[in-house]
Design a protein around this motif. Structure first.
Motif, PDB file in Angstrom:
ATOM      1  N   LYS A 117      54.837  98.409  13.043  1.00 31.34           N
ATOM      2  CA  LYS A 117      54.709  97.586  14.123  1.00 31.34           C
ATOM      3  C   LYS A 117      53.363  96.712  13.982  1.00 31.34           C
ATOM      4  N   PRO A 118      53.362  95.594  14.563  1.00 34.57           N
ATOM      5  CA  PRO A 118      52.099  94.470  14.417  1.00 34.57           C
ATOM      6  C   PRO A 118      51.099  94.998  14.948  1.00 34.57           C
ATOM      7  N   ALA A 119      50.159  94.638  14.733  1.00 30.63           N
ATOM      8  CA  ALA A 119      48.548  95.095  15.341  1.00 30.63           C
ATOM      9  C   ALA A 119      48.510  94.686  16.811  1.00 30.63           C
ATOM     10  N   PHE A 120      49.629  93.589  16.944  1.00 29.74           N
ATOM     11  CA  PHE A 120      49.506  92.928  18.518  1.00 29.74           C
ATOM     12  C   PHE A 120      50.431  93.598  19.451  1.00 29.74           C
ATOM     13  N   ASN A 121      51.181  94.982  18.726  1.00 33.95           N
ATOM     14  CA  ASN A 121      52.088  95.603  19.620  1.00 33.95           C
ATOM     15  C   ASN A 121      51.439  96.315  20.586  1.00 33.95           C
ATOM     16  N   PRO A 122      51.751  95.906  21.883  1.00 35.24           N
ATOM     17  CA  PRO A 122      51.044  96.850  23.264  1.00 35.24           C
ATOM     18  C   PRO A 122      51.425  98.145  23.153  1.00 35.24           C
ATOM     19  N   PRO A 123      50.543  99.069  23.966  1.00 38.10           N
ATOM     20  CA  PRO A 123      50.977 100.523  24.109  1.00 38.10           C
ATOM     21  C   PRO A 123      52.286 100.659  24.927  1.00 38.10           C
ATOM     22  N   ASN A 124      52.985 101.596  24.735  1.00 30.72           N
ATOM     23  CA  ASN A 124      54.153 101.851  25.305  1.00 30.72           C
ATOM     24  C   ASN A 124      54.253 101.799  27.168  1.00 30.72           C
ATOM     25  N   TRP A 125      53.387 102.193  27.594  1.00 25.08           N
ATOM     26  CA  TRP A 125      52.804 102.497  28.834  1.00 25.08           C
ATOM     27  C   TRP A 125      52.878 101.087  29.591  1.00 25.08           C
ATOM     28  N   VAL A 126      52.604 100.058  29.000  1.00 27.98           N
ATOM     29  CA  VAL A 126      52.504  98.715  29.199  1.00 27.98           C
ATOM     30  C   VAL A 126      53.867  98.076  29.663  1.00 27.98           C
ATOM     31  N   PHE A 127      55.049  98.429  28.981  1.00 27.31           N
ATOM     32  CA  PHE A 127      56.095  97.877  29.427  1.00 27.31           C
ATOM     33  C   PHE A 127      56.889  98.224  30.722  1.00 27.31           C
ATOM     34  N   GLY A 128      56.717  99.438  31.268  1.00 33.70           N
ATOM     35  CA  GLY A 128      57.262  99.649  32.536  1.00 33.70           C
ATOM     36  C   GLY A 128      56.819  98.961  33.530  1.00 33.70           C
ATOM     37  N   PRO A 129      55.672  98.917  33.823  1.00 33.53           N
ATOM     38  CA  PRO A 129      54.837  98.174  34.905  1.00 33.53           C
ATOM     39  C   PRO A 129      55.263  96.619  34.610  1.00 33.53           C
ATOM     40  N   ALA A 130      55.042  96.125  33.416  1.00 33.12           N
ATOM     41  CA  ALA A 130      55.342  94.586  33.232  1.00 33.12           C
ATOM     42  C   ALA A 130      56.844  94.198  33.757  1.00 33.12           C
ATOM     43  N   TRP A 131      57.804  95.179  33.184  1.00 31.16           N
ATOM     44  CA  TRP A 131      59.234  94.812  33.515  1.00 31.16           C
ATOM     45  C   TRP A 131      59.371  95.166  34.941  1.00 31.16           C
ATOM     46  N   THR A 132      58.832  96.004  35.709  1.00 31.40           N
ATOM     47  CA  THR A 132      58.811  96.211  37.184  1.00 31.40           C
ATOM     48  C   THR A 132      58.560  94.893  38.008  1.00 31.40           C
ATOM     49  N   LEU A 133      57.300  94.351  37.464  1.00 30.08           N
ATOM     50  CA  LEU A 133      56.847  93.141  37.997  1.00 30.08           C
ATOM     51  C   LEU A 133      57.788  91.910  37.717  1.00 30.08           C
ATOM     52  N   LEU A 134      58.391  91.739  36.551  1.00 32.63           N
ATOM     53  CA  LEU A 134      58.998  90.765  36.113  1.00 32.63           C
ATOM     54  C   LEU A 134      60.517  90.723  36.848  1.00 32.63           C
TER      55      LEU A 134
END
Length: 150
Positions: free
Chosen positions: A35-52
């Motif tokens: 993965k590239p260096a700018f790959n966020p940690p996995n825990w970011v995706f759930g809250p981000a998608w919930t908000l979006l």
């Protein structure tokens, strides 16, 4: 049904899309990918998608209230389906390339949807912009993962 009850319909629709995406979650295959260096940690995706997804539902509901189920809502529904397809392509089928095609199409559909939303309700258009920013970032991430693992 253009009142508050219709908001529930849009919330259900984004929930269904989220559940379709959740059927193909990251697994050992994904963990092993470079993965590239700018790959966020996995825990970011759930809250981000919930908000979006919440913002997307409210935006569509606002447009529906003033414009009904016309072209803008039709585009919103199509982009939601294309959105839901990405996770099964990427995580389920391990097709990084097809997922990249899917997300580029999604970028374009969301951009056109936003333009249509702004014509009916400016706030609805603004509510969709964080989603566009996130999927543009996700497109770069998808492309980088494809490049690193091809």
């Amino acid at each position: 049904m253009r009142g508050w009850k219709s908001l529930i319909v849009f919330l259900v629709l984004v929930t269904v899309a989220a559940l379709v995406g959740a059927t193909a979650a990251p697994d050992a295959w994904f963990a092993a990918l470079q993965k590239p260096a700018f790959n966020p940690p996995n825990w970011v995706f759930g809250p981000a998608w919930t908000l979006l997804y919440g913002l997307m539902a409210i935006a569509a509901w606002r447009v529906y209230r003033v414009a009904g189920s016309g072209l803008a809502i039709g585009l919103w529904l199509v982009q939601l389906v294309v959105n839901a397809i990405w996770s099964p392509l990427f995580f389920g089928l391990h097709r990084i390339d097809l997922a990249l095609v899917d997300i580029v199409v999604l970028d374009l559909l969301v951009l056109v949807t936003i333009v249509r939303f702004f014509r009916h309700d400016r706030l609805a258009g603004w509510l969709m912009l964080p989603y566009l920013a996130w999927i543009a970032f996700a497109t770069l991430l998808n492309a980088a993962i494809w490049q690193l693992n091809s």
